[in-house]
Write a protein that holds these residues in place. Structure first.
Motif, PDB file in Angstrom:
ATOM      1  N   UNK A 115     -25.293 -52.276 -15.078  1.00  0.00           N
ATOM      2  CA  UNK A 115     -24.054 -51.538 -14.805  1.00  0.00           C
ATOM      3  C   UNK A 115     -23.600 -50.749 -16.024  1.00  0.00           C
ATOM      4  N   UNK A 116     -23.557 -51.413 -17.175  1.00  0.00           N
ATOM      5  CA  UNK A 116     -23.122 -50.719 -18.395  1.00  0.00           C
ATOM      6  C   UNK A 116     -24.111 -49.634 -18.794  1.00  0.00           C
ATOM      7  N   UNK A 117     -25.395 -49.834 -18.498  1.00  0.00           N
ATOM      8  CA  UNK A 117     -26.386 -48.802 -18.802  1.00  0.00           C
ATOM      9  C   UNK A 117     -26.129 -47.547 -17.967  1.00  0.00           C
ATOM     10  N   UNK A 118     -25.759 -47.726 -16.692  1.00  0.00           N
ATOM     11  CA  UNK A 118     -25.395 -46.572 -15.861  1.00  0.00           C
ATOM     12  C   UNK A 118     -24.203 -45.836 -16.467  1.00  0.00           C
ATOM     13  N   UNK A 119     -23.195 -46.590 -16.849  1.00  0.00           N
ATOM     14  CA  UNK A 119     -21.995 -45.967 -17.411  1.00  0.00           C
ATOM     15  C   UNK A 119     -22.305 -45.250 -18.720  1.00  0.00           C
ATOM     16  N   UNK A 120     -23.172 -45.855 -19.523  1.00  0.00           N
ATOM     17  CA  UNK A 120     -23.571 -45.218 -20.775  1.00  0.00           C
ATOM     18  C   UNK A 120     -24.343 -43.932 -20.516  1.00  0.00           C
ATOM     19  N   UNK A 121     -25.180 -43.905 -19.485  1.00  0.00           N
ATOM     20  CA  UNK A 121     -25.955 -42.693 -19.168  1.00  0.00           C
ATOM     21  C   UNK A 121     -25.047 -41.553 -18.730  1.00  0.00           C
ATOM     22  N   UNK A 122     -23.893 -41.895 -18.135  1.00  0.00           N
ATOM     23  CA  UNK A 122     -22.974 -40.851 -17.666  1.00  0.00           C
ATOM     24  C   UNK A 122     -22.292 -40.133 -18.825  1.00  0.00           C
ATOM     25  N   UNK A 123     -22.083 -40.816 -19.941  1.00  0.00           N
ATOM     26  CA  UNK A 123     -21.339 -40.220 -21.053  1.00  0.00           C
ATOM     27  C   UNK A 123     -22.025 -38.986 -21.636  1.00  0.00           C
ATOM     28  N   UNK A 124     -23.321 -39.040 -22.023  1.00  0.00           N
ATOM     29  CA  UNK A 124     -23.943 -37.818 -22.545  1.00  0.00           C
ATOM     30  C   UNK A 124     -24.065 -36.713 -21.501  1.00  0.00           C
ATOM     31  N   UNK A 125     -24.134 -37.080 -20.212  1.00  0.00           N
ATOM     32  CA  UNK A 125     -24.192 -36.039 -19.180  1.00  0.00           C
ATOM     33  C   UNK A 125     -22.852 -35.324 -19.045  1.00  0.00           C
ATOM     34  N   UNK A 126     -21.765 -36.054 -19.218  1.00  0.00           N
ATOM     35  CA  UNK A 126     -20.444 -35.420 -19.195  1.00  0.00           C
ATOM     36  C   UNK A 126     -20.249 -34.556 -20.433  1.00  0.00           C
ATOM     37  N   UNK A 127     -20.527 -35.127 -21.605  1.00  0.00           N
ATOM     38  CA  UNK A 127     -20.366 -34.393 -22.855  1.00  0.00           C
ATOM     39  C   UNK A 127     -21.293 -33.186 -22.915  1.00  0.00           C
ATOM     40  N   UNK A 128     -22.549 -33.379 -22.496  1.00  0.00           N
ATOM     41  CA  UNK A 128     -23.510 -32.277 -22.501  1.00  0.00           C
ATOM     42  C   UNK A 128     -23.118 -31.164 -21.550  1.00  0.00           C
ATOM     43  N   UNK A 129     -22.553 -31.532 -20.388  1.00  0.00           N
ATOM     44  CA  UNK A 129     -22.092 -30.517 -19.438  1.00  0.00           C
ATOM     45  C   UNK A 129     -20.954 -29.696 -20.039  1.00  0.00           C
ATOM     46  N   UNK A 130     -20.033 -30.368 -20.719  1.00  0.00           N
ATOM     47  CA  UNK A 130     -18.924 -29.657 -21.356  1.00  0.00           C
ATOM     48  C   UNK A 130     -19.432 -28.705 -22.441  1.00  0.00           C
ATOM     49  N   UNK A 131     -20.373 -29.178 -23.270  1.00  0.00           N
ATOM     50  CA  UNK A 131     -20.908 -28.324 -24.338  1.00  0.00           C
ATOM     51  C   UNK A 131     -21.658 -27.118 -23.764  1.00  0.00           C
ATOM     52  N   UNK A 132     -22.450 -27.350 -22.728  1.00  0.00           N
ATOM     53  CA  UNK A 132     -23.198 -26.243 -22.120  1.00  0.00           C
ATOM     54  C   UNK A 132     -22.264 -25.231 -21.474  1.00  0.00           C
ATOM     55  N   UNK A 133     -21.235 -25.740 -20.772  1.00  0.00           N
ATOM     56  CA  UNK A 133     -20.315 -24.850 -20.073  1.00  0.00           C
ATOM     57  C   UNK A 133     -19.472 -24.017 -21.028  1.00  0.00           C
ATOM     58  N   UNK A 223     -18.046 -49.490 -12.123  1.00  0.00           N
ATOM     59  CA  UNK A 223     -17.174 -50.575 -12.576  1.00  0.00           C
ATOM     60  C   UNK A 223     -16.910 -51.573 -11.449  1.00  0.00           C
ATOM     61  N   UNK A 224     -17.025 -51.115 -10.186  1.00  0.00           N
ATOM     62  CA  UNK A 224     -16.741 -51.972  -9.043  1.00  0.00           C
ATOM     63  C   UNK A 224     -18.008 -52.482  -8.357  1.00  0.00           C
ATOM     64  N   UNK A 225     -19.163 -52.145  -8.911  1.00  0.00           N
ATOM     65  CA  UNK A 225     -20.434 -52.562  -8.322  1.00  0.00           C
ATOM     66  C   UNK A 225     -20.903 -53.892  -8.905  1.00  0.00           C
ATOM     67  N   UNK A 226     -21.821 -54.513  -8.206  1.00  0.00           N
ATOM     68  CA  UNK A 226     -22.370 -55.790  -8.658  1.00  0.00           C
ATOM     69  C   UNK A 226     -23.335 -55.565  -9.817  1.00  0.00           C
ATOM     70  N   UNK A 227     -23.338 -56.509 -10.753  1.00  0.00           N
ATOM     71  CA  UNK A 227     -24.376 -56.525 -11.777  1.00  0.00           C
ATOM     72  C   UNK A 227     -25.651 -57.095 -11.162  1.00  0.00           C
ATOM     73  N   UNK A 228     -26.791 -56.737 -11.712  1.00  0.00           N
ATOM     74  CA  UNK A 228     -28.057 -57.265 -11.206  1.00  0.00           C
ATOM     75  C   UNK A 228     -28.121 -58.781 -11.418  1.00  0.00           C
ATOM     76  N   UNK A 229     -28.278 -59.567 -10.337  1.00  0.00           N
ATOM     77  CA  UNK A 229     -28.400 -61.021 -10.510  1.00  0.00           C
ATOM     78  C   UNK A 229     -29.624 -61.404 -11.337  1.00  0.00           C
ATOM     79  N   UNK A 230     -30.676 -60.588 -11.251  1.00  0.00           N
ATOM     80  CA  UNK A 230     -31.885 -60.873 -12.020  1.00  0.00           C
ATOM     81  C   UNK A 230     -31.604 -60.767 -13.513  1.00  0.00           C
ATOM     82  N   UNK A 231     -30.823 -59.762 -13.918  1.00  0.00           N
ATOM     83  CA  UNK A 231     -30.482 -59.623 -15.331  1.00  0.00           C
ATOM     84  C   UNK A 231     -29.581 -60.769 -15.775  1.00  0.00           C
TER      85      UNK A 231
END
Length: 486
Positions: A115-133, A223-231
């Motif tokens: 879950x946190x890895x997904x959220x972390x991946x979103x940050x550079x995509x948001x920042x990168x989109x702002x810089x490109x735009x 933030x509202x999704x389940x964490x992987x039970x395997x992890x």
């Protein structure tokens, strides 16, 4: 021992396995993917979590296609018009970022969770989109594209892990196909959003701004999704794993799911695994299968076909806009068909049929290249072959590797092994894109398409000899059967 407890407990997996053996005489049959007394887990419980995860794949597809239409206008506005090298960097800079993000995805997803890895991946995509735009120079655009690429490399890799780990075995193939469908939808969305770019001044900036919205939604909804039970289980957080299994599968399936995890993990107490350990010992075989599948997927020429499709369609008198729609529709159609067939025919049959169909489609391209001096109909043969190639790819070679590999990788190595295999994907993708036009110029279309057809046949042979069927089997059943064969 109460496996339905919601109290946080931390216990080594061997202790849990021993406790299960003492407390449950019927644990042997629990190697089945589902509880014998309650049937298959409901697909409805895990569906929302899977849909949120595939937003990362939508963003992946969107950022791959977002510069295709606006590139000419961007080059004029930022002052590098006519510089094909600079244009190439704008397109491919995200590939370099994706490789970096992918290389670190194993450590990140194992260290902080899916879950946190997904959220972390979103940050550079948001920042990168702002810089490109908001960029006013080539340098600003390249930095933005690189940042977006790091998120592209991290997000889809984690998505393959997460979807595999939270899906019930009966629909895991169907849910795995959502990743490919989301990528197709992202590409199509980028195409349609880019349509006004030549009529509306500065519209290319809107194309980048828009991409920040799904990235922000991904971070928020996760933030509202389940964490992987395997992890969680791998980290020793047994009580939390039980709670998440209940959210994803239903309370009646928690006990069987936990029992299976204990069986596959018994006797394996190491906290982590080094990348070097993937290249020898009992894990080498499955890692070799994974890297070869992704390498052969790219050596089939699929991305070269995507890069070159517009030129082929233009030679047949078809405008590039229509060409992009046709290729996108073929890709989406194949992905939807694969979704419907994944849990009926199985992964191996779809892979075999896909690679053989791609080889036959490349054969049509070879015939068209041979007859290009004779009649004009060879152009339509070439166009038809290209669309069939994309369709065949989307039926199996596209969606299956990203689903199959997390299934065959043991829980202990799953994140790092996926990171390694996806890194191979990006490296081969980069070199195919880099060398395609040069090889086309040096060897000619007939020879180059023949090479691609040969790689497709090699891939079909490799699948037939090395890939096992995983349809309807739990991850623990797959792991036990593979390791027992070593």
């Amino acid at each position: 021992m109460n496996l339905n407890s919601t109290v946080y407990k931390r216990m080594p997996s061997r202790d849990l396995a021993d406790d299960l053996d003492r407390g449950d005489d019927a644990s042997g049959p629990l190697l089945s993917a589902v509880d014998q007394n309650s049937g298959n887990p409901s697909w409805k419980l895990s569906l929302p979590h899977v849909c949120v995860a595939t937003m990362s794949s939508f963003l992946f597809g969107y950022h791959l296609g977002v510069v295709n239409e606006p590139l000419e206008i961007i080059s004029i506005d930022l002052g590098f018009a006519g510089n094909t090298l600079a244009e190439g960097f704008v397109v491919s800079m995200c590939l370099g970022g994706a490789l970096i993000g992918c290389l670190f995805s194993g450590w990140i997803s194992d260290g902080i969770g899916r879950r946190r890895a997904f959220q972390l991946s979103a940050l550079p995509m948001i920042l990168g989109a702002f810089l490109s735009a908001s960029s006013t120079s080539l340098e600003g655009m390249l930095v933005g594209r690189f940042l977006v690429g790091t998120g592209m490399g991290l997000g889809p890799t984690v998505a393959s892990l997460y979807v595999t780990e939270v899906s019930p075995p009966s629909v895991r193939g169907t849910y795995g196909s959502f990743i490919q469908i989301a990528t197709c939808l992202g590409l199509i969305a980028a195409l349609f959003i880019g349509i006004p770019v030549k009529e509306v001044v500065g519209w290319w900036r809107v194309c980048f701004w828009v991409s920040a919205v799904p990235a922000a939604l991904l971070a928020l909804c996760m933030e509202f999704c389940a964490e992987s039970p395997h992890w969680l289980y791998k980290r020793g957080r047994i009580g939390e794993a039980e709670v998440e299994f209940e959210r994803l599968l239903g309370g009646s399936h928690v006990k069987s799911a936990m029992a299976e995890l204990s069986r596959s993990d018994r006797g394996d107490e190491s906290e982590s695994i080094k990348y070097s350990e993937l290249f020898y010992g009992r894990h080498f075989r499955v890692v070799f299968i994974g890297t070869m599948l992704f390498a052969l997927q790219q050596l089939s020429g699929i991305n070269a076909v995507f890069y070159f499709s517009s030129a082929v369609f233009r030679s047949a008198g078809v405008p590039s806009e229509i060409a992009n729609v046709c290729v996108g529709f073929a890709n989406l159609s194949g992905s939807i068909i694969a979704m419907l067939l994944m849990d009926k025919l199985g992964r191996k049959i779809l892979l075999l049929g896909s690679f053989l169909g791609m080889a036959a489609s490349m054969g049509l391209q070879v015939v068209a290249a041979t007859l290009h001096h004779q009649d004009s109909w060879h152009l339509y043969l070439s166009v038809g072959g290209m669309l069939l190639f994309v369709l065949a790819f989307a039926l199996g070679a596209g969606p299956v590797p990203g689903l199959l590999l997390p299934e065959i990788f043991p829980n202990k190595i799953r994140a790092k092994a996926m990171a390694l295999c996806m890194s191979v994907h990006w490296v081969v993708n980069f070199f195919v894109g880099l060398l395609f036009l040069r090889l086309l110029e040096q060897l000619g279309a007939k020879m180059l398409y023949s090479m691609f057809a040969s790689f497709c046949l090699m891939a079909a042979i490799f699948v037939g000899k090395n890939v096992m069927e995983t349809k309807g089997r739990s991850l623990q059943e797959i792991e036990i059967s593979l390791l027992s064969a070593v």
